[in-house]
Design an enzyme around this catalytic site. Sequence first.
Site, mmCIF file in Angstrom:
data_model
loop_
_atom_site.group_PDB
_atom_site.id
_atom_site.type_symbol
_atom_site.label_atom_id
_atom_site.label_comp_id
_atom_site.label_asym_id
_atom_site.label_seq_id
_atom_site.Cartn_x
_atom_site.Cartn_y
_atom_site.Cartn_z
ATOM 1 N N LYS A 43 0.784 -1.153 -0.011
ATOM 2 C CA LYS A 43 -0.123 -0.034 0.101
ATOM 3 C C LYS A 43 0.864 1.331 0.045
ATOM 4 O O LYS A 43 0.675 2.256 -0.677
ATOM 5 C CB LYS A 43 -0.957 -0.141 1.220
ATOM 6 C CG LYS A 43 -1.739 -1.077 1.120
ATOM 7 C CD LYS A 43 -2.890 -1.123 2.462
ATOM 8 C CE LYS A 43 -3.730 -2.478 2.297
ATOM 9 N NZ LYS A 43 -4.240 -2.710 3.535
ATOM 10 N N GLN A 70 -4.767 -1.265 9.997
ATOM 11 C CA GLN A 70 -4.656 -2.495 9.196
ATOM 12 C C GLN A 70 -5.009 -3.601 10.199
ATOM 13 O O GLN A 70 -4.969 -3.680 11.238
ATOM 14 C CB GLN A 70 -3.030 -2.934 8.906
ATOM 15 C CG GLN A 70 -2.787 -4.120 8.362
ATOM 16 C CD GLN A 70 -3.460 -4.172 6.690
ATOM 17 O OE1 GLN A 70 -3.106 -3.240 6.064
ATOM 18 N NE2 GLN A 70 -4.009 -5.246 6.463
ATOM 19 N N ASP A 87 -10.849 2.958 4.136
ATOM 20 C CA ASP A 87 -11.338 1.397 4.053
ATOM 21 C C ASP A 87 -12.807 1.266 3.625
ATOM 22 O O ASP A 87 -13.286 0.385 3.408
ATOM 23 C CB ASP A 87 -10.676 0.535 5.087
ATOM 24 C CG ASP A 87 -9.439 -0.278 4.740
ATOM 25 O OD1 ASP A 87 -9.166 -0.306 3.491
ATOM 26 O OD2 ASP A 87 -8.758 -0.407 5.780
#
Length: 283
Positions: A49, A93, A116
């Site tokens: 990422k 994460q 997200d």
Amino acid sequence: MSATPIKGKPLADRLRAEVAEEVKTLGRVGLVTVLVGDDPASEVYIRLKHKAATAAGIDATDVRLPADTTEADLLARVSELNGSDDVDAILVQLPLPSQIDEEKVIRAVAPAKDVDGFHPLNAGELYLGRPAIVSATPRGIMALLAEHRIELDGARAVVIGRSDIVGKPIAHLLLQANATVTLCHSHTQDLARHTLDADVLVVAVGVPALVTADMVKERAVVVDVGMNRTDAGLVGDVDPAAAELASAMTPVPGGVGPMTIACLLQNAVVCARYRTGALVYPG
Ligand code: NAP
């Protein structure tokens, strides 16, 4: 006849180049990722990422916290990031260590910075048909289907898997595209009865070759989201032999995977637009 491969990389590369242009126009996009602990798979995802974000000109900050970080400390860190004008987008994460309640952390991220799209407000807007920030993998799947001009209006779409990250959001996006959607899961009886009816079959389970060729309708479009590490390498949830029946099918690797990161970068741009007021967050 073999299915047309729906490759992710060409479209992902194009989207990433578009993101780079948008970042230039915006001046700066700040993404902060937070990794708690040292889970090797999470480390790989974070590295990928960051590499992609940096290549697109996004100002990406890699926050690493020890595995024994308390829930209170993580929540305090998230709150700090929520309040910072330098931070457009926040990614915590997953999975988190067991002493931390993931649900609480997901809810703690400011919805307009939730790159997200996991916050209940973002999930809720999607379910109400007014998507704000939508999680990257389902967005990537929809972009791939659009790129390949797959007809969804009136199509029978079957999704296997009902996770908050893939299955549920993709089912809602397909519904909004006017497909007739069936959502299957581990309690579904006679899975093949459903899959054999699918014009568009999306499989997001995490079981190698769960879907075999005899479960696929002739000329169906198959999207294999699965990423399973096996002795034979990375494999999907669909037996590659299904390509003999399908009209189009995503390969694993190289199908949905590249789209996820490209769409995550797009989401960072959306977050930056919310923060600067160029877009107004719903509500
Ligand atoms: P998840 O949270 O573990 O959810 C799996 C879903 O599959 C659950 O809804 C489960 O049903 C269902 N399921 C399990 N066994 C089943 C069976 N035998 N028959 C029917 N349904 C079954 O997984 P996820 O996060 O959605 O990920 C799914 C797969 O996609 C994984 O391989 C993951 O690595 C991959 N993935 C890929 C990308 C990408 O960028 N390519 C992104 C995200 C995920 P229940 O709800 O009843 O338990």
